[in-house]
Design a protein around this motif. Structure first.
Motif, PDB file in Angstrom:
ATOM      1  N   ILE A 296       5.173  -6.147   0.187  1.00  0.00           N
ATOM      2  CA  ILE A 296       5.689  -7.518   0.237  1.00  0.00           C
ATOM      3  C   ILE A 296       5.856  -7.967   1.689  1.00  0.00           C
ATOM      4  O   ILE A 296       5.522  -9.105   2.047  1.00  0.00           O
ATOM      5  CB  ILE A 296       7.020  -7.624  -0.532  1.00  0.00           C
ATOM      6  CG1 ILE A 296       6.811  -7.276  -2.007  1.00  0.00           C
ATOM      7  CG2 ILE A 296       7.650  -8.994  -0.368  1.00  0.00           C
ATOM      8  CD1 ILE A 296       5.813  -8.163  -2.729  1.00  0.00           C
ATOM      9  N   ALA A 297       6.370  -7.080   2.533  1.00  0.00           N
ATOM     10  CA  ALA A 297       6.527  -7.416   3.951  1.00  0.00           C
ATOM     11  C   ALA A 297       5.172  -7.691   4.603  1.00  0.00           C
ATOM     12  O   ALA A 297       5.031  -8.638   5.390  1.00  0.00           O
ATOM     13  CB  ALA A 297       7.255  -6.288   4.677  1.00  0.00           C
ATOM     14  N   ALA A 298       4.170  -6.890   4.270  1.00  0.00           N
ATOM     15  CA  ALA A 298       2.831  -7.111   4.822  1.00  0.00           C
ATOM     16  C   ALA A 298       2.266  -8.444   4.343  1.00  0.00           C
ATOM     17  O   ALA A 298       1.681  -9.197   5.133  1.00  0.00           O
ATOM     18  CB  ALA A 298       1.900  -5.965   4.429  1.00  0.00           C
ATOM     19  N   ALA A 299       2.457  -8.756   3.066  1.00  0.00           N
ATOM     20  CA  ALA A 299       1.978 -10.031   2.538  1.00  0.00           C
ATOM     21  C   ALA A 299       2.646 -11.204   3.259  1.00  0.00           C
ATOM     22  O   ALA A 299       1.986 -12.196   3.589  1.00  0.00           O
ATOM     23  CB  ALA A 299       2.229 -10.110   1.035  1.00  0.00           C
ATOM     24  N   ALA A 300       3.938 -11.083   3.524  1.00  0.00           N
ATOM     25  CA  ALA A 300       4.651 -12.149   4.247  1.00  0.00           C
ATOM     26  C   ALA A 300       4.117 -12.293   5.666  1.00  0.00           C
ATOM     27  O   ALA A 300       3.957 -13.410   6.169  1.00  0.00           O
ATOM     28  CB  ALA A 300       6.140 -11.846   4.265  1.00  0.00           C
ATOM     29  N   THR A 301       3.835 -11.172   6.305  1.00  0.00           N
ATOM     30  CA  THR A 301       3.285 -11.210   7.665  1.00  0.00           C
ATOM     31  C   THR A 301       1.950 -11.943   7.685  1.00  0.00           C
ATOM     32  O   THR A 301       1.717 -12.807   8.540  1.00  0.00           O
ATOM     33  CB  THR A 301       3.114  -9.783   8.217  1.00  0.00           C
ATOM     34  OG1 THR A 301       4.395  -9.157   8.252  1.00  0.00           O
ATOM     35  CG2 THR A 301       2.507  -9.785   9.605  1.00  0.00           C
ATOM     36  N   PHE A 302       1.078 -11.610   6.730  1.00  0.00           N
ATOM     37  CA  PHE A 302      -0.229 -12.280   6.672  1.00  0.00           C
ATOM     38  C   PHE A 302      -0.072 -13.769   6.380  1.00  0.00           C
ATOM     39  O   PHE A 302      -0.783 -14.600   6.948  1.00  0.00           O
ATOM     40  CB  PHE A 302      -1.129 -11.628   5.625  1.00  0.00           C
ATOM     41  CG  PHE A 302      -1.488 -10.205   5.962  1.00  0.00           C
ATOM     42  CD1 PHE A 302      -1.882  -9.842   7.242  1.00  0.00           C
ATOM     43  CD2 PHE A 302      -1.435  -9.218   4.994  1.00  0.00           C
ATOM     44  CE1 PHE A 302      -2.213  -8.534   7.555  1.00  0.00           C
ATOM     45  CE2 PHE A 302      -1.769  -7.904   5.288  1.00  0.00           C
ATOM     46  CZ  PHE A 302      -2.158  -7.558   6.577  1.00  0.00           C
ATOM     47  N   LEU A 303       0.864 -14.128   5.514  1.00  0.00           N
ATOM     48  CA  LEU A 303       1.096 -15.536   5.195  1.00  0.00           C
ATOM     49  C   LEU A 303       1.540 -16.305   6.435  1.00  0.00           C
ATOM     50  O   LEU A 303       1.028 -17.385   6.729  1.00  0.00           O
ATOM     51  CB  LEU A 303       2.151 -15.671   4.088  1.00  0.00           C
ATOM     52  CG  LEU A 303       2.562 -17.103   3.738  1.00  0.00           C
ATOM     53  CD1 LEU A 303       1.380 -17.881   3.163  1.00  0.00           C
ATOM     54  CD2 LEU A 303       3.719 -17.092   2.769  1.00  0.00           C
ATOM     55  N   ILE A 304       2.462 -15.734   7.178  1.00  0.00           N
ATOM     56  CA  ILE A 304       2.958 -16.401   8.392  1.00  0.00           C
ATOM     57  C   ILE A 304       1.850 -16.511   9.433  1.00  0.00           C
ATOM     58  O   ILE A 304       1.738 -17.524  10.135  1.00  0.00           O
ATOM     59  CB  ILE A 304       4.196 -15.667   8.938  1.00  0.00           C
ATOM     60  CG1 ILE A 304       5.366 -15.860   7.961  1.00  0.00           C
ATOM     61  CG2 ILE A 304       4.563 -16.153  10.334  1.00  0.00           C
ATOM     62  CD1 ILE A 304       6.565 -14.993   8.234  1.00  0.00           C
ATOM     63  N   GLN A 305       1.010 -15.486   9.544  1.00  0.00           N
ATOM     64  CA  GLN A 305      -0.115 -15.538  10.495  1.00  0.00           C
ATOM     65  C   GLN A 305      -1.107 -16.622  10.104  1.00  0.00           C
ATOM     66  O   GLN A 305      -1.645 -17.314  10.965  1.00  0.00           O
ATOM     67  CB  GLN A 305      -0.823 -14.188  10.558  1.00  0.00           C
ATOM     68  CG  GLN A 305      -0.030 -13.127  11.270  1.00  0.00           C
ATOM     69  CD  GLN A 305      -0.675 -11.753  11.190  1.00  0.00           C
ATOM     70  OE1 GLN A 305      -1.656 -11.536  10.471  1.00  0.00           O
ATOM     71  NE2 GLN A 305      -0.119 -10.807  11.934  1.00  0.00           N
TER      72      GLN A 305
ATOM     73  N   HIS B  46       9.104 -22.178   5.180  1.00  0.00           N
ATOM     74  CA  HIS B  46       9.516 -21.086   4.303  1.00  0.00           C
ATOM     75  C   HIS B  46      11.002 -21.256   4.049  1.00  0.00           C
ATOM     76  O   HIS B  46      11.818 -21.161   4.955  1.00  0.00           O
ATOM     77  CB  HIS B  46       9.205 -19.734   4.936  1.00  0.00           C
ATOM     78  CG  HIS B  46       7.737 -19.578   5.227  1.00  0.00           C
ATOM     79  ND1 HIS B  46       6.812 -19.295   4.248  1.00  0.00           N
ATOM     80  CD2 HIS B  46       7.034 -19.719   6.370  1.00  0.00           C
ATOM     81  CE1 HIS B  46       5.613 -19.243   4.781  1.00  0.00           C
ATOM     82  NE2 HIS B  46       5.713 -19.500   6.059  1.00  0.00           N
ATOM     83  N   HIS B  47      11.342 -21.564   2.831  1.00  0.00           N
ATOM     84  CA  HIS B  47      12.711 -21.875   2.472  1.00  0.00           C
ATOM     85  C   HIS B  47      13.563 -20.622   2.339  1.00  0.00           C
ATOM     86  O   HIS B  47      13.124 -19.611   1.806  1.00  0.00           O
ATOM     87  CB  HIS B  47      12.753 -22.658   1.147  1.00  0.00           C
ATOM     88  CG  HIS B  47      12.000 -23.945   1.216  1.00  0.00           C
ATOM     89  ND1 HIS B  47      12.500 -25.050   1.844  1.00  0.00           N
ATOM     90  CD2 HIS B  47      10.771 -24.285   0.766  1.00  0.00           C
ATOM     91  CE1 HIS B  47      11.620 -26.031   1.765  1.00  0.00           C
ATOM     92  NE2 HIS B  47      10.561 -25.590   1.120  1.00  0.00           N
ATOM     93  N   ALA B  48      14.781 -20.724   2.799  1.00  0.00           N
ATOM     94  CA  ALA B  48      15.737 -19.635   2.625  1.00  0.00           C
ATOM     95  C   ALA B  48      16.224 -19.626   1.176  1.00  0.00           C
ATOM     96  O   ALA B  48      16.205 -20.652   0.499  1.00  0.00           O
ATOM     97  CB  ALA B  48      16.911 -19.826   3.570  1.00  0.00           C
ATOM     98  N   PHE B  49      16.651 -18.495   0.709  1.00  0.00           N
ATOM     99  CA  PHE B  49      17.198 -18.393  -0.635  1.00  0.00           C
ATOM    100  C   PHE B  49      18.316 -17.373  -0.642  1.00  0.00           C
ATOM    101  O   PHE B  49      18.406 -16.530   0.238  1.00  0.00           O
ATOM    102  CB  PHE B  49      16.111 -18.024  -1.654  1.00  0.00           C
ATOM    103  CG  PHE B  49      15.397 -16.735  -1.335  1.00  0.00           C
ATOM    104  CD1 PHE B  49      15.855 -15.534  -1.853  1.00  0.00           C
ATOM    105  CD2 PHE B  49      14.284 -16.731  -0.517  1.00  0.00           C
ATOM    106  CE1 PHE B  49      15.214 -14.348  -1.556  1.00  0.00           C
ATOM    107  CE2 PHE B  49      13.630 -15.552  -0.223  1.00  0.00           C
ATOM    108  CZ  PHE B  49      14.098 -14.353  -0.739  1.00  0.00           C
ATOM    109  N   GLU B  50      19.173 -17.477  -1.635  1.00  0.00           N
ATOM    110  CA  GLU B  50      20.305 -16.569  -1.738  1.00  0.00           C
ATOM    111  C   GLU B  50      19.977 -15.416  -2.675  1.00  0.00           C
ATOM    112  O   GLU B  50      19.247 -15.583  -3.643  1.00  0.00           O
ATOM    113  CB  GLU B  50      21.530 -17.317  -2.274  1.00  0.00           C
ATOM    114  CG  GLU B  50      22.072 -18.342  -1.313  1.00  0.00           C
ATOM    115  CD  GLU B  50      23.345 -18.989  -1.831  1.00  0.00           C
ATOM    116  OE1 GLU B  50      24.123 -18.298  -2.505  1.00  0.00           O
ATOM    117  OE2 GLU B  50      23.534 -20.174  -1.548  1.00  0.00           O
ATOM    118  N   THR B  51      20.528 -14.265  -2.374  1.00  0.00           N
ATOM    119  CA  THR B  51      20.387 -13.101  -3.247  1.00  0.00           C
ATOM    120  C   THR B  51      21.769 -12.541  -3.556  1.00  0.00           C
ATOM    121  O   THR B  51      22.734 -12.820  -2.851  1.00  0.00           O
ATOM    122  CB  THR B  51      19.550 -11.998  -2.589  1.00  0.00           C
ATOM    123  OG1 THR B  51      20.218 -11.562  -1.402  1.00  0.00           O
ATOM    124  CG2 THR B  51      18.158 -12.492  -2.240  1.00  0.00           C
TER     125      THR B  51
END
Length: 78
Positions: free
Chosen positions: A45-54, A61-66
């Protein structure tokens, strides 16, 4: 809820398995059949986020609560 399926790294937790079976009563609770299948995909998931941001650095990218400490009895098998 007819069945509960627990996957990922958390599915290896024996205490969680016991608690879920107790909370869900007669409803089936399913886990991976072998512990090597209880893998955590956080790195993927972290790698996918990195590629998306690149690819889309201008994207919003909206913040969300957990809630990491949500009690099981309120989250599952009401």
């Amino acid at each position: 809820v007819k069945e509960v399926h627990v996957v990922g790294g958390v599915s290896a937790n024996r205490r969680l398995r016991t608690m879920l079976r107790e909370l869900c009563g007669r409803r089936p609770v399913r886990f991976p059949t072998k512990l090597p299948y209880c893998t955590d995909n956080a790195a993927m998931i972290a790698a996918a986020a990195t590629f998306l941001i690149q690819e889309e650095p201008q994207a919003t990218h909206h913040a969300f609560e957990t809630t990491a400490s949500l009690p099981l009895d309120t989250a599952l098998c009401p």
